[in-house]
Motif scaffolding. Structure first.
Motif, PDB file in Angstrom:
ATOM      1  N   ASP A  22       0.826  -1.208   0.000  1.00 33.46           N
ATOM      2  CA  ASP A  22       0.000   0.000   0.000  1.00 33.46           C
ATOM      3  C   ASP A  22       0.862   1.260   0.000  1.00 33.46           C
ATOM      4  O   ASP A  22       0.712   2.139  -0.858  1.00 33.46           O
ATOM      5  CB  ASP A  22      -0.937   0.002   1.212  1.00 33.46           C
ATOM      6  N   HIS A  23       1.772   1.350   0.947  1.00 35.02           N
ATOM      7  CA  HIS A  23       2.631   2.535   1.017  1.00 35.02           C
ATOM      8  C   HIS A  23       3.621   2.563  -0.146  1.00 35.02           C
ATOM      9  O   HIS A  23       3.893   3.629  -0.716  1.00 35.02           O
ATOM     10  CB  HIS A  23       3.393   2.569   2.340  1.00 35.02           C
ATOM     11  N   THR A  71       1.885  -8.131  -6.894  1.00 35.02           N
ATOM     12  CA  THR A  71       0.428  -7.987  -7.016  1.00 35.02           C
ATOM     13  C   THR A  71      -0.162  -8.950  -8.028  1.00 35.02           C
ATOM     14  O   THR A  71      -1.378  -8.945  -8.228  1.00 35.02           O
ATOM     15  CB  THR A  71       0.067  -6.547  -7.416  1.00 35.02           C
TER      16      THR A  71
END
Length: 881
Positions: free
Chosen positions: A433-434, A471
């Motif tokens: 996410d970051h 991902t």
């Protein structure tokens, strides 16, 4: 002269040759024969300790003694960076090479700065133990070593090196070694502060070397006041030389030891011209420096003659060779304290000047350290990105150091380079996410008018490829690869040559994404190139990663032997450079576990899966997650735990794009579970949505269809496998057995026998037993016939199990072994099974302990294990015992 050392440490930096050189003794050095004779006792004990305060003369004493020895002396000056085991042992091995006691290739070299494998230490100790002439290893400034793990490792090597190693520790503090045991055993030579202290007679002789004459009673008073401290006496002499009445100065000066140090250093500093004082204060922010770097800090051009004069006058400036200097550590500390008092606020600017000079000169690690010390994070991050060194955050060599360094970077740093570094740091920790948010921010700030655009964009391409891999987004990986190919044309070739890890990482991420997409041939092309990447230690982790992915590809294509060899090659590479196993994602261990299931070595499969379970969770990498799910589910199915197998078959990750082979394998497990629980219609229904583009999936689906009574559907699936596929024996054997069962069911026994014969021949080479054990009762009568019985003899059960019965591994005849053990290796292995120690094995076989250790290492390698107990269990599984 120290010979050239064309090697690099685990961080990829050239070894600093000055750290292996015996320190030069100045003209005013006084040899104290009583201490030299005491040190000679070290040759009769494995351990010697020279322990005293800073400035006690420890280093010069040890260097003078070592210079007179007739046996090899390996000298190493310990630095703060050596607290990491990998760096420390890399320098120890290089010190041994530098003195001619070269460590062989069997020992290897650490590749990870933060750790070292115990096998490397054992190999080093064994090699030292076999030396005809023992080597003396002197570790100077060992007080800088604060890692207890390194001390334990050092004790292990010292113990097992026997008479081949004499270790001398020169230190300010008490080492963490169990000195009481060495002392009780008479294996320790000690020289401590009291003995290092100068006697009045020695003080007189030392002062005479400085051109000063002092009667013994006056010298005795000076020794009392300074407690015989060597640095205090030398500083007293230097200060007295500046006095109008040196003898009166020495007689009247009175202070405790710490005050003596502060006062005398201040006197020495004030006695220098203003420009010399300014230079000394400014270079105190540096660990080591050249005259050019000193000029950059002073904004002058006269550093070279000043430094040469200070060294010549023994003013605590030490010449390291190769136009490099350093301040005496105590002098440096006090000068820095003076700097902060006399020139407040200048220290950050000095670090900034040093960082810029070092960057121009190509010293990246020092550049980053001084940039961080200056708080100039935009500059430090820019140096890392512009050098194309962003991949070092992922290679394991400098990743811990860089992560720690940039962990202090605050939110005020807002350049594109700082965004790139933040994104890399987050992605290296699998903080998607970051990491993705910061990567987007970096790419938005990299406009066409940004300086050094290509290096930053190529760094972003690497991060994009990693993000795509994590991902499960193969199209994103392809776009990153295309962008990287274009950007490589714009980046200076010397940077690409300097950082081969960047290309190796890019190709590995691309290959992993392609594998996830089911594009096996394209994945193989990228991974094969990555596995052959140059760069030595800098590319060892991406090379291992690529090899393990190639092993998984071979397994999915049905080539068990090839898969096993590649997985073991990755393990061997990690062991060679001292990395632990399993490392990284553990794909290699998962492949070995899956291979073990197909060979019906269930205990080994479980042990390998247990090893991978110790890896950090939450890595978000879909390929190893799918591999773990596949291997675990297959083992559970074999053990009759159908429901648990279904639960385990789903990878515990989310992916942007579904993987055709992972989806198919998950569905096949579910269908097999339905079949095992007596629901053939449910099994067939699950298979309706299974992609069968891969031959392995098609064959497993055909086997389930046939077992469900749908012979036509099974044959259609087999006929649909494209010609010329890369299918290996694990696929072709299963396909042959499906066709044989269909032929037998149709009454064509001759065809069934021919197909089973082909299957037995192919399976025997791979030790592939699982397809026959899963085939069912129809196979038993065929295997009972003479030709087929002969083909199965010696590696497969004489008869197939009854329907629903799992064969017991201990009832199986010995399988074929890929690597045969020698007769002596079998002798050693048999004695291990009887719980004999290494020494007892050696005595029983009338060979040396080192010979036994050599055989043990070979046995471990051939059986792909790390410990004695595992070797015995593995040998019993293979019927070698």
């Amino acid at each position: 002269m120290v010979p050239a050392v064309p090697y690099a440490d685990p961080q990829g930096d050239p070894f600093l040759r000055t750290r292996f050189a015996l320190p030069a003794r100045p003209a005013t050095f006084l040899r104290r024969q009583r201490l030299v004779q005491h040190l000679d006792q070290a040759l009769g004990t494995p351990l010697a300790l020279v322990n005293g305060p800073a400035g006690a003369g420890k280093t010069l004493l040890a260097a003078d003694w070592a210079a007179g020895l007739r046996q090899p002396v390996a000298w190493l000056t310990v630095e703060a960076g050596d607290r990491r085991p990998g760096v420390f042992w890399a320098y120890v091995l290089q010190a041994l090479r530098a003195c001619g006691a070269s460590a062989s290739d069997v020992v290897g070299a650490p590749a990870d700065a933060s750790r070292v494998d115990r096998k490397l230490l054992a190999a080093l100790a064994a090699e030292l133990n076999e030396r005809d002439r023992p080597v003396v290893l002197v570790l100077d400034e060992y007080d800088r070593m604060t890692d207890p793990e390194v001390t334990k490792q050092l004790e292990f090597v010292l113990h097992h090196a026997g008479r081949g190693l004499h270790l001398v520790l020169v230190t300010r503090t008490e080492p963490l070694l169990p000195l009481h045991r060495y002392r009780a055993a008479g294996e320790l030579t000690e020289i401590r502060a009291a003995e290092l202290a100068f006697t009045p007679e020695e003080a007189v002789a030392l002062l005479e070397l400085h051109g000063l004459s002092l009667p013994v009673p006056a010298a005795s008073a000076l020794v009392d006041r300074t407690r015989g401290w060597a640095a205090g006496l030398r500083l007293s002499a230097l200060a007295a030389l500046e006095s109008a009445d040196p003898e009166l100065y020495l007689k009247e000066f009175d202070a405790d030891r710490s005050t003596v140090a502060d006062f005398l250093l201040a006197e020495v500093l004030r006695g220098q011209p203003e420009e010399t004082q300014g230079l000394l204060l400014r270079v105190s922010v540096l660990e080591r420096f050249s005259p050019e770097l000193a000029n950059a800090l002073t904004l002058r051009t006269d550093a070279e003659p000043i430094l040469a004069g200070l060294h010549r006058d023994n003013a605590f400036v030490e010449y390291l060779g190769h136009s490099s200097y350093q301040l005496h550590p105590l002098f440096r500390e006090i000068l820095r304290a003076h700097l902060r008092v006399r020139l407040p606020g200048l220290e950050p600017e000095l670090h900034r000047r040093a960082a810029r000079w070092l960057r121009r000169s190509g010293f990246l690690p020092e550049t980053l350290a001084h940039g961080a010390a200056a708080g100039d994070w935009d500059f430090a991050a820019g140096a890392l990105v512009d050098d194309l060194a962003i991949g070092q955050l992922f290679t394991g060599l400098r990743s811990d150091d860089l992560t720690q360094l940039f962990s202090h970077m605050g939110p005020e740093a807002r350049s594109p380079a700082t965004d790139v570094v933040r994104a890399a740091r987050d992605l290296s920790r699998h903080d998607l996410d970051h990491g993705l948010a910061r990567l987007r921010l970096a790419e938005e700030h990299l406009t066409d008018d940004a300086p050094d655009l290509a290096a930053a964009q190529l760094s972003c391409a690497l991060l994009e490829a990693l993000a795509a891999r994590l991902t499960g987004c193969p199209p994103r990986a392809e776009r990153a690869a295309v962008a990287a190919d274009d950007l490589r044309q714009e980046v200076p070739a010397h940077l690409l040559d300097k950082h081969p890890e960047l290309t190796a990482l890019l190709l590995t991420h691309l290959g992993s994404a392609r594998l996830w997409a089911g594009r096996f041939e394209d994945a193989r092309a990228a991974l094969t190139t990555a596995a052959a990447a140059p760069g030595g230690a800098s590319t060892v982790l991406p090379r291992e990663d690529a090899l393990e992915h190639l092993a998984l590809l071979d397994y999915l294509d049905g080539w068990l032997g090839r898969a096993e060899r590649k997985a073991l090659a990755a393990v061997a590479e990690m062991e060679r450079v001292g990395l632990p196993q399993p490392s990284g994602s553990g794909i290699g261990q998962l492949v070995l576990a899956a291979v073990a299931v197909d060979r019906h070595e269930l205990g080994r499969a479980q042990a390998l899966l247990d090893e991978t379970a110790r890896l950090p969770a939450g890595t978000h990498d879909p390929v190893p997650a799918a591999g773990r799910a596949l291997a675990t589910a297959r083992l559970l199915l074999v053990r009759g735990k159908a429901r648990a197998a279904v639960d385990a078959a789903a990878p515990d990750v989310s992916a942007v794009v579904a993987s055709p082979w992972a989806t198919s394998r998950e569905a096949l497990v579910t269908a097999a579970a339905h079949l095992a629980e007596g629901r053939p219609d449910a099994a067939a229904e699950v298979l309706q949505g299974v992609p069968v583009d891969q031959p392995g999936c098609a064959v497993e689906a055909a086997a389930i269809q046939l077992a469900a009574g749908r012979t036509g559907a099974a044959i259609d699936l087999l006929d649909g496998i494209r010609a010329g596929s890369r299918a290996g024996p694990a696929v072709t054997v299963r396909a042959a057995l499906v066709r044989a069962q269909a032929a037998e069911g149709a009454g064509d026994t001759a065809t069934a026998r021919r197909l089973v014969a082909h299957a037995l021949l192919d399976a025997r080479r791979e030790r592939l037993r699982r397809p026959f054990l899963d085939a069912g009762a129809w196979l038993r009568p065929l295997l009972a016939t003479a030709p087929l019985h002969e083909l199965a003899a010696g590696w497969l059960t004489p008869g197939s199990p009854r329907h629903g019965e799992r064969p017991r591994p201990e009832a199986l005849p010995p399988p074929l072994v890929a690597v045969e053990l020698s007769g002596r290796e079998r002798d050693v292995l048999e004695r291990l099974a009887r719980m004999m120690s290494t020494e007892e094995v050696a005595a029983d076989l009338y060979v040396s302990v080192n010979t036994v250790k050599t055989h043990l290492k070979s046995v471990y390698r051939k059986l792909a294990v790390n410990r004695r107990g595992d070797a015995v269990r593995r040998a019993r599984d293979l019927r070698l015992l």
